[in-house]
Design a protein around this motif. Sequence first.
Motif, mmCIF file in Angstrom:
data_model
loop_
_atom_site.group_PDB
_atom_site.id
_atom_site.type_symbol
_atom_site.label_atom_id
_atom_site.label_comp_id
_atom_site.label_asym_id
_atom_site.label_seq_id
_atom_site.Cartn_x
_atom_site.Cartn_y
_atom_site.Cartn_z
ATOM 1 N N GLN A 73 121.881 52.571 -9.187
ATOM 2 C CA GLN A 73 121.313 51.396 -9.862
ATOM 3 C C GLN A 73 120.254 50.734 -8.988
ATOM 4 O OE1 GLN A 73 124.808 49.069 -10.700
ATOM 5 N NE2 GLN A 73 125.456 50.393 -12.393
ATOM 6 N N GLN A 85 117.143 52.803 -9.262
ATOM 7 C CA GLN A 85 116.466 52.583 -10.547
ATOM 8 C C GLN A 85 115.760 51.229 -10.585
ATOM 9 O OE1 GLN A 85 119.813 53.222 -13.114
ATOM 10 N NE2 GLN A 85 119.745 55.448 -12.841
ATOM 11 N N ALA A 86 116.328 50.247 -9.864
ATOM 12 C CA ALA A 86 115.726 48.909 -9.821
ATOM 13 C C ALA A 86 114.583 48.815 -8.804
ATOM 14 C CB ALA A 86 116.794 47.875 -9.486
#
Length: 197
Positions: free
Chosen positions: A136, A139-140
């Motif tokens: 995550q 992806q951020a």
Amino acid sequence: MKLIVITTPQFFEGEAEAIASLFRAGLEILHLRKPGASAEELTGLLRRLPAEYLPRIVTHEHFALASVFPLKGIHLNRRNPHAPARYTGHISCSCHYLSEVMERKPSCDYVFLSPIYNSISKEGYPSAYSRESLQQAQQAGIIDSRVIALGGINEEHLPQIASLGFGGAALLGDIWQRKEPDFTRHFLQLRALVSSL
């Protein structure tokens, strides 16, 4: 992907030659981390190294050494959280939270994020991140080429570190728990693996 080696906290006999052997094997960056060492002790180690390797060394203590020797730069951490006034050279920083990475990355050449896996060199220092949380963060855009994975890293972890978008891995226990010439051979294996990823 960068491979960075961090020194052991304690000095050991033959350390200068051991470090030089890693540089000869292709090590690009060594972090000189000796909590509690005096400036004189660090100076003694630096003077025993071939001069051509000094620009590949980042110091974690006694930042004035970076103006005495042609070192690569300095590393900020909880013990030494601020760069000297008017310092304009290479800066890296230790981070233990993703929020710290977001805060510190803009002002650093790269940051360490740890502990990614259970520490090899520090007993009772477990991983702080799940694979999902790291995915995550990738992806951020939090984890990218300027974030170096640290903590418990060995050969089997390198493909995962690459797939998570880290810019490299910092090694300590996986290198120094071995004896010369084994640690140099091991480093060469790691370099070959990283170049193939």
